[in-house]
Motif scaffolding. Structure first.
Motif, PDB file in Angstrom:
ATOM      1  N   ARG A 113     -11.557  -6.421  -8.525  1.00 14.72           N
ATOM      2  CA  ARG A 113     -10.835  -7.659  -8.232  1.00 14.72           C
ATOM      3  C   ARG A 113     -10.873  -8.525  -9.485  1.00 14.72           C
ATOM      4  N   TYR A 170      -3.367   3.708  -2.043  1.00 13.37           N
ATOM      5  CA  TYR A 170      -3.464   2.815  -3.195  1.00 13.37           C
ATOM      6  C   TYR A 170      -2.976   1.448  -2.740  1.00 13.37           C
ATOM      7  N   THR A 171      -3.854   0.453  -2.800  1.00 12.66           N
ATOM      8  CA  THR A 171      -3.546  -0.859  -2.236  1.00 12.66           C
ATOM      9  C   THR A 171      -3.705  -1.951  -3.285  1.00 12.66           C
ATOM     10  N   LEU A 172      -2.743  -2.847  -3.293  1.00 18.76           N
ATOM     11  CA  LEU A 172      -2.795  -4.040  -4.144  1.00 18.76           C
ATOM     12  C   LEU A 172      -2.570  -5.249  -3.252  1.00 18.76           C
ATOM     13  N   ASN A 173      -3.477  -6.231  -3.329  1.00 17.15           N
ATOM     14  CA  ASN A 173      -3.288  -7.443  -2.541  1.00 17.15           C
ATOM     15  C   ASN A 173      -3.879  -8.641  -3.259  1.00 17.15           C
ATOM     16  N   SER A 174      -3.546  -9.793  -2.738  1.00 22.09           N
ATOM     17  CA  SER A 174      -4.156 -11.039  -3.186  1.00 22.09           C
ATOM     18  C   SER A 174      -4.727 -11.741  -1.965  1.00 22.09           C
ATOM     19  N   GLY A 232     -12.747  -0.437  -5.713  1.00 20.45           N
ATOM     20  CA  GLY A 232     -11.844  -0.908  -6.754  1.00 20.45           C
ATOM     21  C   GLY A 232     -12.345  -2.198  -7.372  1.00 20.45           C
ATOM     22  N   SER A 267       0.837  -1.183   0.000  1.00 19.93           N
ATOM     23  CA  SER A 267       0.000   0.000   0.000  1.00 19.93           C
ATOM     24  C   SER A 267       0.880   1.245   0.000  1.00 19.93           C
ATOM     25  N   ASN A 318      -6.838  -7.896  -5.842  1.00 20.50           N
ATOM     26  CA  ASN A 318      -7.635  -6.706  -5.590  1.00 20.50           C
ATOM     27  C   ASN A 318      -6.806  -5.439  -5.757  1.00 20.50           C
ATOM     28  N   ALA A 319      -7.331  -4.459  -6.460  1.00 23.10           N
ATOM     29  CA  ALA A 319      -6.719  -3.138  -6.595  1.00 23.10           C
ATOM     30  C   ALA A 319      -7.715  -2.113  -6.051  1.00 23.10           C
TER      31      ALA A 319
END
Length: 268
Positions: free
Chosen positions: A243, A202-206, A241, A193, A222-223
Motif C-alpha cells: 500500500r 489482481y486487485t487495485l483499490n483505494s 501486496g 479486480s 493498495n495493490a
C-alpha cells in the motif's frame, strides 16, 4: 467397433480431466465472489496491515489485524442482507510523543447491506443499508470513544474476469465522550479486480477517508495479489501486496505499507 475395455478407459480418462477442470472453475468462481462485497458467500478474512512513519517525528509504526466476517442472510425470495464486521486488533508504538506502545482492540465498524439477489438488467450489483461505529477500543489511544451511525452502500459490475465498482460509508457521532473529537467522516473505496481461470486475483483499490470535522483526508492505494487454494478439501484465499499513502492525515502514516490476508471460505 470399440471394445468395452476401451470405452471404460475413455470414460475414466475423461473424468480424470474434467474433475480438475471443474475444481479449478469452482475455485475461480470463489475468487471472483471475493471481489464482490455483497456476494452470497460466507467468508472470514484476516487482514494484516503494517504502516510506519507515523507521528510528528515520523518514528511511529502500527500493526493492525482486521478480522472481517461476512455473513449473507436470505430475508426473502429476492433479497439478501449481508452483515460485514470489521474488528481491528492493533499494536502500535510511538504514534504520539511520549505515548509509548499500546496493544488491544480498536473500534468496530458494523455494516448491513440490503441487496437484491439478482443483478439489474444491465448487470449491476448493488446494496445499501446502515453502518455503525462501536467504541470497543480497549485503550484510550485505540478508540474514538464515540458511538457513530450513518449510511453505507456498494455498487459493482462483473464482466468476464473483471470486477469493478465502489463502496462507501459516512459516519457521524451520535453519543460518547464529549471531551473526545467529534466524528464526521466519509469512507470511499473504488476497486477493480481481475481474476484468472487459475483463481488468481489482481486487485487495485483505494481506501480514502475524508475527515470533514478537521478538513483532512487520507488516501492509501493498495495493490494485492491473491489466490484461492483448497487445503484438506476446504477453500482458503491467500494474498498480499503493498500500500502506498498518496496522502495522509496530519501525523498519519507515510510512504509504503504492507498488507497480508488469509480468508476462510464457506461456500454453500
Amino acid at each position: 467397433m470399440n471394445s468395452p475395455a476401451i470405452t471404460r478407459t475413455g470414460i475414466l480418462a475423461a473424468l480424470a480431466v474434467s474433475a480438475p477442470l471443474s475444481a479449478a472453475q469452482n475455485n475461480a468462481e470463489l475468487a471472483k465472489s471475493l471481489s464482490n462485497p455483497v456476494a452470497a458467500l460466507i467468508s472470514v478474512p484476516f487482514q494484516y496491515n503494517y504502516d510506519e512513519n507515523i507521528g510528528p517525528d515520523d518514528d511511529g509504526h502500527r500493526s493492525t489485524l482486521n478480522i472481517q466476517p461476512v455473513v449473507p442472510i436470505s430475508i426473502s425470495e429476492d433479497w439478501n442482507m449481508i452483515s460485514r464486521t470489521i474488528l481491528p486488533v492493533i499494536s502500535q508504538s510511538d504514534v504520539a510523543p511520549g505515548a509509548g506502545s499500546q496493544s488491544g482492540l480498536g473500534d468496530v465498524v458494523q455494516s448491513l447491506f440490503f441487496s437484491p439477489k439478482d443483478p439489474t438488467a444491465s448487470g449491476w450489483i448493488w446494496g445499501v443499508g446502515p453502518a455503525f461505529l462501536l467504541p470497543t477500543g480497549s485503550k484510550d489511544e485505540l478508540t474514538a470513544d464515540k458511538w457513530g451511525a450513518g449510511p453505507t452502500g456498494v455498487v459493482l459490475r462483473q464482466q468476464g474476469p473483471w470486477t469493478y465498482g465502489g463502496l462507501f460509508n459516512h459516519l457521524v457521532d451520535v453519543a460518547g465522550d464529549d471531551d473526545r473529537s467529534d466524528i464526521n467522516s466519509t469512507f470511499l473505496q473504488p476497486f477493480v479486480s481481475y481474476t484468472t481461470p487459475t483463481a488468481v486475483s489482481y486487485t487495485l483499490n483505494s481506501e480514502t477517508t475524508l475527515d470533514w470535522e478537521n478538513d483532512d483526508s487520507a488516501v492509501p492505494i493498495n495493490a494485492i495479489v491473491s489466490k484461492v487454494i483448497p487445503i484438506a478439501g476446504h477453500p482458503y484465499s491467500f494474498g498480499g501486496g503493498l500500500r502506498y499513502w498518496a496522502k495522509s492525515t496530519d501525523n498519519g502514516p507515510e510512504g509504503l505499507g504492507l498488507r497480508l490476508q488469509v480468508t476462510a471460505l464457506f461456500p454453500k
